[in-house]
Design an enzyme around this catalytic site. Structure first.
Site, mmCIF file in Angstrom:
data_model
loop_
_atom_site.group_PDB
_atom_site.id
_atom_site.type_symbol
_atom_site.label_atom_id
_atom_site.label_comp_id
_atom_site.label_asym_id
_atom_site.label_seq_id
_atom_site.Cartn_x
_atom_site.Cartn_y
_atom_site.Cartn_z
ATOM 1 N N GLY A 12 2.856 53.394 13.021
ATOM 2 C CA GLY A 12 1.381 53.041 12.884
ATOM 3 C C GLY A 12 1.319 51.649 13.338
ATOM 4 C CG ASN A 14 -0.890 51.333 19.163
ATOM 5 O OD1 ASN A 14 -1.446 50.654 19.657
ATOM 6 N ND2 ASN A 14 0.375 51.880 19.386
ATOM 7 C CB ILE A 88 -7.426 67.238 18.402
ATOM 8 C CG1 ILE A 88 -7.014 66.015 18.000
ATOM 9 C CG2 ILE A 88 -8.833 67.357 17.787
ATOM 10 C CD1 ILE A 88 -6.810 65.474 16.671
ATOM 11 C CG ASN A 102 -4.089 60.256 22.540
ATOM 12 O OD1 ASN A 102 -3.471 59.765 21.862
ATOM 13 N ND2 ASN A 102 -3.444 60.842 23.427
ATOM 14 C CG HIS A 104 -0.042 59.771 27.438
ATOM 15 N ND1 HIS A 104 0.570 60.540 26.512
ATOM 16 C CD2 HIS A 104 0.782 59.490 28.430
ATOM 17 C CE1 HIS A 104 1.655 60.994 27.213
ATOM 18 N NE2 HIS A 104 1.855 60.332 28.532
ATOM 19 C CD GLU A 174 0.609 51.987 23.116
ATOM 20 O OE1 GLU A 174 0.744 53.335 23.628
ATOM 21 O OE2 GLU A 174 1.166 51.641 22.088
#
Ligand code: GAR
Length: 188
Positions: A12, A14, A88, A102, A104, A174
């Protein structure tokens, strides 16, 4: 105010970065975190921000009903996947068309698809002797890693890199880009 729900299965980092980025935002709020793993690190990380986090079974995520009810209760406008290792389901895609994104940890369409997640991706990048890798932020559709690409950023892979060091470079991208790209999608 636009309300985001984050779906996360792992550590977690991100999700925490989103929580920090939007902590004082007057247009976007991280309202809720959903996970398919009770032991995921993301639950602890959210405590410090006072963001509720909940766990649902894989079956619940697939059926959608229970999840959709919770998303409605929290007036969720947008779903952000951050290390969510579960497909999903159709009911969620129907209610949130073009409102599920999302990230990746590679440059799709390379190193995507079933089994390509987390460290597996970086190991494959190193094994293929790639000279660069990066991140892909994309919409979700019914196929793994095939939704429309919104944003990509790259970093170099040198002969000295291993999967760990590549992961660090990718994580840095990210953290830098994911929240700001999502904000641009939500607040125009
Ligand atoms: C992130 O690197 C994300 O890109 C990746 O999982 C990691 C989660 O880290 N997602 C995928 O591989 C999806 N296919 P985090 O839990 O520390 O945010």
């Amino acid at each position: 105010m636009r309300n985001i729900a984050i779906f996360a299965s792992g550590s977690g980092t991100n999700a925490e970065n989103f929580a920090r980025y939007f902590a004082h935002d007057d247009a976007v709020r991280i309202s809720l975190v959903l996970s398919n793993r009770a032991a995921a690190g993301v639950h602890d990380r959210m405590k410090a921000f006072g963001i509720p986090s909940m766990t649902f079974s894989n079956e619940s995520f697939q059926k959608g009903e229970e999840i959709l009810k919770v998303l409605e209760e929290y007036h969720i406008d947008y779903i952000v996947l951050a290390g969510f290792m579960n497909k999903i389901s159709e009911p969620l895609l129907k209610v949130f068309p073009d409102r599920i994104v999302n990230i990746h940890p590679a440059l799709l369409p390379k190193f995507g698809g079933r089994g390509m997640y987390g460290m597996h991706v970086h190991e494959a990048v190193v094994a293929a002797k790639e000279k660069e890798t990066g991140i892909t932020i994309h919409y979700i559709n019914e196929h793994y890693d095939e939704g429309t690409i919104i944003f990509q950023a790259t970093c170099q892979v040198t002969p000295e890199d291993d999967a760990e060091s590549v992961a660090q470079k990718v994580h840095a991208l990210e953290y830098e880009y994911y929240p700001q790209v999502v904000r641009k999608l939500l607040v125009r």
